[in-house]
Design an enzyme around this catalytic site. Sequence first.
Site, PDB file in Angstrom:
ATOM      1  N   SER A 102      -3.475  -0.148   7.238  1.00 47.02           N
ATOM      2  CA  SER A 102      -2.377  -0.556   6.129  1.00 47.02           C
ATOM      3  C   SER A 102      -1.396  -1.264   6.700  1.00 47.02           C
ATOM      4  O   SER A 102      -0.783  -0.584   7.867  1.00 47.02           O
ATOM      5  CB  SER A 102      -1.977   0.263   4.964  1.00 47.02           C
ATOM      6  OG  SER A 102      -2.994   0.701   4.127  1.00 47.02           O
ATOM      7  N   ASP A 103      -0.821  -2.456   6.539  1.00 49.16           N
ATOM      8  CA  ASP A 103       0.542  -2.860   6.895  1.00 49.16           C
ATOM      9  C   ASP A 103       1.723  -2.146   6.290  1.00 49.16           C
ATOM     10  O   ASP A 103       1.487  -1.444   5.192  1.00 49.16           O
ATOM     11  CB  ASP A 103       0.817  -4.453   6.446  1.00 49.16           C
ATOM     12  CG  ASP A 103      -0.255  -5.374   7.248  1.00 49.16           C
ATOM     13  OD1 ASP A 103      -1.078  -4.964   7.843  1.00 49.16           O
ATOM     14  OD2 ASP A 103      -0.152  -6.417   6.878  1.00 49.16           O
TER      15      ASP A 103
ATOM     16  N   ASP B 288     -12.173 -17.174   4.730  1.00 48.85           N
ATOM     17  CA  ASP B 288     -11.893 -15.724   5.690  1.00 48.85           C
ATOM     18  C   ASP B 288     -13.019 -14.696   5.396  1.00 48.85           C
ATOM     19  O   ASP B 288     -12.956 -13.656   5.784  1.00 48.85           O
ATOM     20  CB  ASP B 288     -10.602 -15.205   5.534  1.00 48.85           C
ATOM     21  CG  ASP B 288      -9.535 -15.949   6.331  1.00 48.85           C
ATOM     22  OD1 ASP B 288     -10.020 -16.626   7.225  1.00 48.85           O
ATOM     23  OD2 ASP B 288      -8.318 -15.746   5.904  1.00 48.85           O
TER      24      ASP B 288
ATOM     25  N   ASP C 247       4.466  -3.238   4.394  1.00 47.79           N
ATOM     26  CA  ASP C 247       5.038  -4.059   3.782  1.00 47.79           C
ATOM     27  C   ASP C 247       6.700  -4.204   3.463  1.00 47.79           C
ATOM     28  O   ASP C 247       6.879  -3.313   2.678  1.00 47.79           O
ATOM     29  CB  ASP C 247       4.054  -4.457   2.549  1.00 47.79           C
ATOM     30  CG  ASP C 247       2.560  -4.778   2.860  1.00 47.79           C
ATOM     31  OD1 ASP C 247       2.266  -5.459   3.573  1.00 47.79           O
ATOM     32  OD2 ASP C 247       1.761  -3.890   2.519  1.00 47.79           O
TER      33      ASP C 247
ATOM     34  N   LYS D  20      -5.790  -1.469  -3.768  1.00 46.90           N
ATOM     35  CA  LYS D  20      -7.017  -2.053  -3.470  1.00 46.90           C
ATOM     36  C   LYS D  20      -8.273  -1.226  -3.851  1.00 46.90           C
ATOM     37  O   LYS D  20      -9.205  -1.746  -4.304  1.00 46.90           O
ATOM     38  CB  LYS D  20      -7.281  -2.695  -2.006  1.00 46.90           C
ATOM     39  CG  LYS D  20      -6.433  -3.684  -1.601  1.00 46.90           C
ATOM     40  CD  LYS D  20      -6.478  -4.171  -0.116  1.00 46.90           C
ATOM     41  CE  LYS D  20      -5.604  -5.392   0.163  1.00 46.90           C
ATOM     42  NZ  LYS D  20      -5.642  -5.855   1.407  1.00 46.90           N
TER      43      LYS D  20
ATOM     44  N   GLU E  80       4.441  -6.498   7.882  1.00 45.71           N
ATOM     45  CA  GLU E  80       4.475  -7.680   7.112  1.00 45.71           C
ATOM     46  C   GLU E  80       5.798  -7.830   6.470  1.00 45.71           C
ATOM     47  O   GLU E  80       6.248  -7.017   5.462  1.00 45.71           O
ATOM     48  CB  GLU E  80       3.389  -7.770   6.153  1.00 45.71           C
ATOM     49  CG  GLU E  80       3.493  -9.136   5.372  1.00 45.71           C
ATOM     50  CD  GLU E  80       2.280  -9.451   4.425  1.00 45.71           C
ATOM     51  OE1 GLU E  80       2.705 -10.011   3.244  1.00 45.71           O
ATOM     52  OE2 GLU E  80       1.259  -8.955   4.675  1.00 45.71           O
TER      53      GLU E  80
ATOM     54  N   ASP F   5       1.833 -16.169  -3.830  1.00 48.79           N
ATOM     55  CA  ASP F   5       1.438 -14.452  -3.779  1.00 48.79           C
ATOM     56  C   ASP F   5       2.858 -13.895  -4.159  1.00 48.79           C
ATOM     57  O   ASP F   5       2.714 -12.601  -4.318  1.00 48.79           O
ATOM     58  CB  ASP F   5       1.261 -14.289  -2.226  1.00 48.79           C
ATOM     59  CG  ASP F   5      -0.397 -14.242  -2.368  1.00 48.79           C
ATOM     60  OD1 ASP F   5      -1.070 -14.638  -3.344  1.00 48.79           O
ATOM     61  OD2 ASP F   5      -1.138 -14.240  -1.303  1.00 48.79           O
TER      62      ASP F   5
ATOM     63  N   TYR G  60     -11.909   0.802   3.851  1.00 52.37           N
ATOM     64  CA  TYR G  60     -10.414   0.554   3.530  1.00 52.37           C
ATOM     65  C   TYR G  60      -9.811   2.046   3.549  1.00 52.37           C
ATOM     66  O   TYR G  60      -8.727   2.270   4.230  1.00 52.37           O
ATOM     67  CB  TYR G  60     -10.106  -0.053   2.298  1.00 52.37           C
ATOM     68  CG  TYR G  60      -8.857   0.051   1.757  1.00 52.37           C
ATOM     69  CD1 TYR G  60      -7.833  -0.883   2.275  1.00 52.37           C
ATOM     70  CD2 TYR G  60      -8.439   1.019   0.632  1.00 52.37           C
ATOM     71  CE1 TYR G  60      -6.726  -0.888   1.779  1.00 52.37           C
ATOM     72  CE2 TYR G  60      -7.216   0.996   0.121  1.00 52.37           C
ATOM     73  CZ  TYR G  60      -6.214   0.163   0.750  1.00 52.37           C
ATOM     74  OH  TYR G  60      -4.788   0.136   0.148  1.00 52.37           O
TER      75      TYR G  60
ATOM     76  N   SER H 247       0.871  -1.249   0.092  1.00 49.03           N
ATOM     77  CA  SER H 247       0.026   0.112  -0.134  1.00 49.03           C
ATOM     78  C   SER H 247       0.856   1.386  -0.008  1.00 49.03           C
ATOM     79  O   SER H 247       0.261   2.178  -0.607  1.00 49.03           O
ATOM     80  CB  SER H 247      -0.874   0.055   1.068  1.00 49.03           C
ATOM     81  OG  SER H 247      -1.830  -1.119   1.104  1.00 49.03           O
TER      82      SER H 247
END
Length: 276
Positions: A38-39, A165, A41, A192, A76, A119, A218, A28
Amino acid sequence: MTDQLDRATGLLRDVLGPDLLGACLHGSAVLGGLRPASDLDILAITRRSLDPDRRRVLLAGLLEISGLTAGVRPVELTVVVHSAIRPWRYPPTADFLYGEWLRAEFTTGGPPLPAPLPDLALLLTVARTGGRPLTGQPPARLIDPVPHADLVRASVAGLPELLDDLADDTRNVLLTLARVWATLATGEILPKDAAADWALARLPAEHRPVLEHARELYRTTHYADERWSPALTARVRPHAREVLARIDRLRAGADGGADGGPAPAPWEPRGPRRGA
């Protein structure tokens, strides 16, 4: 965010030393900007696999740096061995993967071990084209382009697990489904909310409200403040089935790659992974 990134980068340098070829920020932060939930990343590329001692030290440091409290974002971290991604082959392997959703598992079972991670094809593509270097070599020098066919394979590989999920992580599942659909149709990996914009322009009116709500969450809302009305909740599964049908048509090439109408989808949302 800056303090967390500095601490995470310092941790990687301390633990990996000269084996660290490079690390970058992706996700993100480079795809439209960080949102409230948001993480951070991070991708790290190493010369060799981590030994058990380094795994333990890296995990301990991440457990201190990452979090879900006010002012602390979840981190992450994905660590890959350079020789495992160059030359490219599918599925790629992650040498170490940390995320807050795995915290309980790590605190009881110990640090993560190498495992295939389809991924990674998507992650590496984003990192190569837009990753923000944190230390070491730029990602474009370390990562080969991922073939489009493998981006498609990676996009659909995680769908069954993702759908487990749907009830527990509705916002992210719906936005990820929109992004998978957009990736298969356009070849681009969109933020996203941008993927939601793309999908909303192609969905029938009855399937738009849940995705509009997920997009708004979001953009504006932390997970602890997320709410879904009974009326919207009732529409979640029909919406997911509709998007899965569109994904399946593109994946199968039933209409020559163009977007088309509904078709029977091979995946059925099954609800939460625990306590179904």
